[in-house]
Scaffold this motif. Structure first.
Motif, PDB file in Angstrom:
ATOM      1  N   THR A  45      20.720  12.638 -52.351  1.00  0.00           N
ATOM      2  CA  THR A  45      20.243  13.663 -51.598  1.00  0.00           C
ATOM      3  C   THR A  45      18.707  13.091 -51.862  1.00  0.00           C
ATOM      4  OG1 THR A  45      20.344  13.535 -54.299  1.00  0.00           O
ATOM      5  CG2 THR A  45      21.364  15.474 -52.982  1.00  0.00           C
ATOM      6  N   THR A  46      18.488  11.878 -51.682  1.00  0.00           N
ATOM      7  CA  THR A  46      16.597  11.192 -51.940  1.00  0.00           C
ATOM      8  C   THR A  46      17.028  11.027 -50.724  1.00  0.00           C
ATOM      9  OG1 THR A  46      17.413  10.279 -54.453  1.00  0.00           O
ATOM     10  CG2 THR A  46      15.752   9.922 -52.911  1.00  0.00           C
ATOM     11  N   ARG A  47      18.067  10.093 -49.868  1.00  0.00           N
ATOM     12  CA  ARG A  47      17.345   9.786 -48.324  1.00  0.00           C
ATOM     13  C   ARG A  47      17.583  11.185 -47.538  1.00  0.00           C
ATOM     14  NH1 ARG A  47      21.670   4.978 -45.943  1.00  0.00           N
ATOM     15  NH2 ARG A  47      20.730   4.211 -48.290  1.00  0.00           N
ATOM     16  N   LEU A  48      18.754  11.800 -47.894  1.00  0.00           N
ATOM     17  CA  LEU A  48      18.670  13.362 -47.375  1.00  0.00           C
ATOM     18  C   LEU A  48      17.366  13.674 -47.135  1.00  0.00           C
ATOM     19  CD1 LEU A  48      20.443  15.001 -46.129  1.00  0.00           C
ATOM     20  CD2 LEU A  48      21.339  16.066 -47.659  1.00  0.00           C
ATOM     21  N   ALA A  49      16.674  13.923 -48.565  1.00  0.00           N
ATOM     22  CA  ALA A  49      15.591  15.301 -48.427  1.00  0.00           C
ATOM     23  C   ALA A  49      14.434  13.938 -47.428  1.00  0.00           C
ATOM     24  CB  ALA A  49      14.739  15.175 -49.991  1.00  0.00           C
ATOM     25  N   ALA A  50      14.740  12.951 -47.780  1.00  0.00           N
ATOM     26  CA  ALA A  50      13.421  12.049 -46.642  1.00  0.00           C
ATOM     27  C   ALA A  50      13.788  12.912 -45.114  1.00  0.00           C
ATOM     28  CB  ALA A  50      13.357  10.224 -47.263  1.00  0.00           C
ATOM     29  N   PHE A  51      14.650  12.753 -45.164  1.00  0.00           N
ATOM     30  CA  PHE A  51      15.778  12.573 -43.055  1.00  0.00           C
ATOM     31  C   PHE A  51      15.011  13.937 -42.714  1.00  0.00           C
ATOM     32  CE2 PHE A  51      18.825   9.027 -43.452  1.00  0.00           C
ATOM     33  CZ  PHE A  51      17.035   7.885 -43.593  1.00  0.00           C
ATOM     34  N   LEU A  52      15.641  14.858 -43.724  1.00  0.00           N
ATOM     35  CA  LEU A  52      15.420  16.139 -43.238  1.00  0.00           C
ATOM     36  C   LEU A  52      13.977  16.955 -42.251  1.00  0.00           C
ATOM     37  CD1 LEU A  52      16.522  18.213 -46.066  1.00  0.00           C
ATOM     38  CD2 LEU A  52      17.998  17.778 -44.351  1.00  0.00           C
ATOM     39  N   PRO A  53      13.105  16.398 -42.522  1.00  0.00           N
ATOM     40  CA  PRO A  53      11.698  16.854 -41.802  1.00  0.00           C
ATOM     41  C   PRO A  53      12.119  15.971 -40.431  1.00  0.00           C
ATOM     42  CG  PRO A  53      10.963  15.933 -43.708  1.00  0.00           C
ATOM     43  CD  PRO A  53      12.162  15.566 -43.655  1.00  0.00           C
ATOM     44  N   VAL A  54      12.880  15.241 -39.992  1.00  0.00           N
ATOM     45  CA  VAL A  54      13.444  14.594 -39.144  1.00  0.00           C
ATOM     46  C   VAL A  54      14.218  15.589 -38.277  1.00  0.00           C
ATOM     47  CG1 VAL A  54      13.911  12.181 -37.702  1.00  0.00           C
ATOM     48  CG2 VAL A  54      12.313  11.944 -39.782  1.00  0.00           C
ATOM     49  N   VAL A  55      15.712  15.925 -38.478  1.00  0.00           N
ATOM     50  CA  VAL A  55      16.398  16.574 -38.377  1.00  0.00           C
ATOM     51  C   VAL A  55      15.617  18.385 -37.545  1.00  0.00           C
ATOM     52  CG1 VAL A  55      17.952  18.096 -39.049  1.00  0.00           C
ATOM     53  CG2 VAL A  55      17.990  15.915 -40.454  1.00  0.00           C
ATOM     54  N   CYS A  56      14.691  18.601 -38.455  1.00  0.00           N
ATOM     55  CA  CYS A  56      13.706  19.916 -38.335  1.00  0.00           C
ATOM     56  C   CYS A  56      13.155  18.816 -37.127  1.00  0.00           C
ATOM     57  CB  CYS A  56      12.941  19.711 -39.573  1.00  0.00           C
ATOM     58  SG  CYS A  56      14.357  20.465 -40.579  1.00  0.00           S
ATOM     59  N   LEU A  57      12.325  17.862 -36.907  1.00  0.00           N
ATOM     60  CA  LEU A  57      11.914  18.159 -35.645  1.00  0.00           C
ATOM     61  C   LEU A  57      12.070  17.432 -34.536  1.00  0.00           C
ATOM     62  CD1 LEU A  57       8.930  16.832 -34.504  1.00  0.00           C
ATOM     63  CD2 LEU A  57       9.486  14.374 -34.927  1.00  0.00           C
ATOM     64  N   PHE A  58      13.604  17.388 -34.877  1.00  0.00           N
ATOM     65  CA  PHE A  58      14.507  16.619 -33.457  1.00  0.00           C
ATOM     66  C   PHE A  58      14.945  17.935 -33.134  1.00  0.00           C
ATOM     67  CE2 PHE A  58      15.971  11.617 -34.159  1.00  0.00           C
ATOM     68  CZ  PHE A  58      14.922  11.516 -33.946  1.00  0.00           C
ATOM     69  N   LEU A  59      14.933  19.179 -34.041  1.00  0.00           N
ATOM     70  CA  LEU A  59      15.685  20.120 -33.638  1.00  0.00           C
ATOM     71  C   LEU A  59      14.763  20.866 -32.525  1.00  0.00           C
ATOM     72  CD1 LEU A  59      17.582  22.243 -36.845  1.00  0.00           C
ATOM     73  CD2 LEU A  59      18.872  20.835 -34.399  1.00  0.00           C
ATOM     74  N   PHE A  60      13.404  20.860 -32.946  1.00  0.00           N
ATOM     75  CA  PHE A  60      12.047  21.431 -32.448  1.00  0.00           C
ATOM     76  C   PHE A  60      11.481  20.617 -30.925  1.00  0.00           C
ATOM     77  CE2 PHE A  60       7.499  20.535 -31.897  1.00  0.00           C
ATOM     78  CZ  PHE A  60       7.174  22.004 -31.416  1.00  0.00           C
ATOM     79  N   LEU A  61      12.009  19.238 -30.928  1.00  0.00           N
ATOM     80  CA  LEU A  61      11.045  18.474 -29.599  1.00  0.00           C
ATOM     81  C   LEU A  61      11.957  18.788 -28.714  1.00  0.00           C
ATOM     82  CD1 LEU A  61      11.121  14.292 -30.967  1.00  0.00           C
ATOM     83  CD2 LEU A  61       9.312  16.003 -30.297  1.00  0.00           C
ATOM     84  N   PRO A  62      13.086  19.403 -27.799  1.00  0.00           N
ATOM     85  CA  PRO A  62      13.620  19.612 -26.908  1.00  0.00           C
ATOM     86  C   PRO A  62      12.802  20.529 -26.512  1.00  0.00           C
ATOM     87  CG  PRO A  62      15.161  19.179 -28.259  1.00  0.00           C
ATOM     88  CD  PRO A  62      14.419  18.986 -28.857  1.00  0.00           C
ATOM     89  N   LEU A  63      12.607  21.662 -27.294  1.00  0.00           N
ATOM     90  CA  LEU A  63      11.578  22.851 -26.822  1.00  0.00           C
ATOM     91  C   LEU A  63      10.132  22.632 -25.903  1.00  0.00           C
ATOM     92  CD1 LEU A  63      11.896  25.093 -29.927  1.00  0.00           C
ATOM     93  CD2 LEU A  63      13.307  25.679 -28.210  1.00  0.00           C
ATOM     94  N   GLN A  64       9.616  21.090 -26.157  1.00  0.00           N
ATOM     95  CA  GLN A  64       8.789  21.008 -25.495  1.00  0.00           C
ATOM     96  C   GLN A  64       9.182  20.185 -24.313  1.00  0.00           C
ATOM     97  OE1 GLN A  64       5.685  21.411 -27.599  1.00  0.00           O
ATOM     98  NE2 GLN A  64       7.678  21.886 -28.982  1.00  0.00           N
ATOM     99  N   LEU A  65      10.510  20.799 -23.592  1.00  0.00           N
ATOM    100  CA  LEU A  65      10.337  20.391 -22.345  1.00  0.00           C
ATOM    101  C   LEU A  65      11.164  21.648 -21.302  1.00  0.00           C
ATOM    102  CD1 LEU A  65      12.350  17.074 -22.777  1.00  0.00           C
ATOM    103  CD2 LEU A  65      10.324  17.280 -21.765  1.00  0.00           C
ATOM    104  N   ASN A  66      10.703  21.637 -20.415  1.00  0.00           N
ATOM    105  CA  ASN A  66      11.106  23.509 -19.513  1.00  0.00           C
ATOM    106  C   ASN A  66      12.269  22.818 -18.806  1.00  0.00           C
ATOM    107  OD1 ASN A  66       9.398  25.108 -20.808  1.00  0.00           O
ATOM    108  ND2 ASN A  66       7.977  23.823 -20.707  1.00  0.00           N
ATOM    109  N   SER A  67      12.771  21.618 -17.931  1.00  0.00           N
ATOM    110  CA  SER A  67      13.265  21.609 -16.825  1.00  0.00           C
ATOM    111  C   SER A  67      14.980  21.265 -17.236  1.00  0.00           C
ATOM    112  CB  SER A  67      13.299  19.596 -15.617  1.00  0.00           C
ATOM    113  OG  SER A  67      13.109  18.573 -17.211  1.00  0.00           O
ATOM    114  N   VAL A  68      16.120  21.618 -16.661  1.00  0.00           N
ATOM    115  CA  VAL A  68      17.622  21.628 -17.148  1.00  0.00           C
ATOM    116  C   VAL A  68      18.017  20.319 -17.445  1.00  0.00           C
ATOM    117  CG1 VAL A  68      19.660  22.211 -16.365  1.00  0.00           C
ATOM    118  CG2 VAL A  68      17.363  24.346 -15.475  1.00  0.00           C
TER     119      VAL A  68
END
Length: 362
Positions: A45-68
């Motif tokens: 859980t300690t490592r998971l808590a540290a990684f969760l912001p990266v997981v959320c960022l990786f869900l957000f990053l594709p929204l910064q692109l518009n080309s298929v």
């Protein structure tokens, strides 16, 4: 169409490539953070808590692109593959947990659809097979892809159902080429032979063969330890080992369907219709039925190989026409993708023309 191409060219030149570079630089630094955090933090859980912001960022990053093409591949590499591998790494499982893994290998394995060979013998065998077959194989598929793009110029004269069949081959060949390029990049970076991502799925003799051994093998390798095996172990104590595969299979297809809905959202930015999820639920249910029949028959009766292939590929294509492609076509991802390819082609032609003029003037 010409105006659309010019608009796409202008858009790509003005911002999309810059956004693409920024997105992948963010991913690179995030993976560096995960790599060094994993060395300092205990698994769980300690490592998971540290990684969760990266997981959320990786869900957000594709929204910064518009080309298929750029948003689709980024979503697949980051929101799907990298996130699942990071979650496994949090509990010291998966390919990122290999001992003494270097930073470059960590980053490549995390965000690219690759898996290093586990033995020198396998590596030698696959390398030898690729040396004889891959160049010709990919050359043929590149020619087919070019032919498909040419056929689209006459789509007004072709029956819509035929166009859907062409879309099937378009998506498969495009995926194989993109994944092959990614694997080649990793091969150059890591200096190691990599496992193939597809195994001629059009030769599948059953749904088990198609989904488990031929289609997008990296996804299969990701979903097996993260979804299939945990559900299998949990359900074994409830329904017994013989039938524990049923909930494990269905859970895997449910997760795959939901992730595909997310990918389609990145492509079209429209509210999900859940048709894609139903596509995977249907295939999960049919695969479960296939497993039951095979258990009951126990090898006493088998379909001829060609019949199994025709039934399997036909079922995949028919259900794809019914449930998988409609949301893809409604968001016009096919038209936008073709416009992007045409834009790149026009840009390359202009670049070659400019270079020729420069050389002639020297």
């Amino acid at each position: 169409m010409e105006g659309d191409i010019k608009n796409v060219i202008r858009y790509w030149m003005e911002g999309e490539i810059n956004s693409f570079i920024k997105v992948w630089l963010s991913a690179y630094f995030s993976l560096c953070y995960c790599y060094f955090s994993g060395k300092l933090l205990p698994k769980g859980t300690t490592r998971l808590a540290a990684f969760l912001p990266v997981v959320c960022l990786f869900l957000f990053l594709p929204l910064q692109l518009n080309s298929v093409h750029l948003s689709g591949t980024t979503a697949f590499f980051l929101a799907w593959l990298a996130n699942f591998k990071i979650l496994m790494f949090a509990f010291d499982n998966g390919p990122l947990s290999a001992p003494s893994i270097s930073l470059s290998r960590f980053i490549a394995i995390a965000c690219l659809p690759i898996k290093l060979q586990n033995s020198k013998e396998n590596e030698k065998n696959i390398s030898s097979a690729k040396g004889h077959n891959s160049i010709l194989n990919y050359a043929i598929k590149a020619l087919l892809f070019a032919l498909i793009l040419k056929i689209y110029d006459y789509d007004d004269y072709i029956h819509p159902r035929v166009i859907l069949v062409i879309h099937c081959f378009h998506i498969y060949i495009c995926l194989e080429i993109i994944l092959a390029i990614a694997a080649a990049m990793a091969r150059g970076l890591l200096g190691a032979e990599l496992e193939p991502q597809f195994n001629e799925p059009y030769l599948s003799t059953s749904l088990q063969d198609f989904w488990g051994r031929r289609w997008n093998l990296m996804v299969t390798r990701i979903l097996r330890p993260t979804v299939y095996l945990p559900v299998l172990n949990w359900s074994s104590g409830i329904v017994g080992r013989k039938w524990a595969t049923m909930p494990a299979v269905m859970s895997t297809f449910v997760v795959s369907g939901l992730v595909h809905e997310l990918i389609f959202y990145y492509l079209g930015r429209v509210k999900p219709t859940w048709e894609v999820t139903w596509f995977f639920l249907l295939h999960g249910a049919c695969l479960m039925a296939e497993i039951v029949v095979k258990k009951e028959v126990n090898g006493r009766c088998r379909l001829p190989r060609i019949v199994g292939t025709m039934l399997t590929v036909g079922f995949v294509m028919v259900t794809g026409f019914w449930l998988f492609f409609p949301p893809f076509l409604r968001c016009e991802a096919d038209k936008r993708g073709l416009a992007e390819i045409a834009a790149v082609g026009a840009f390359v032609k202009d670049l070659v023309r400019a270079l020729n003029v420069t050389v002639n003037n020297l």
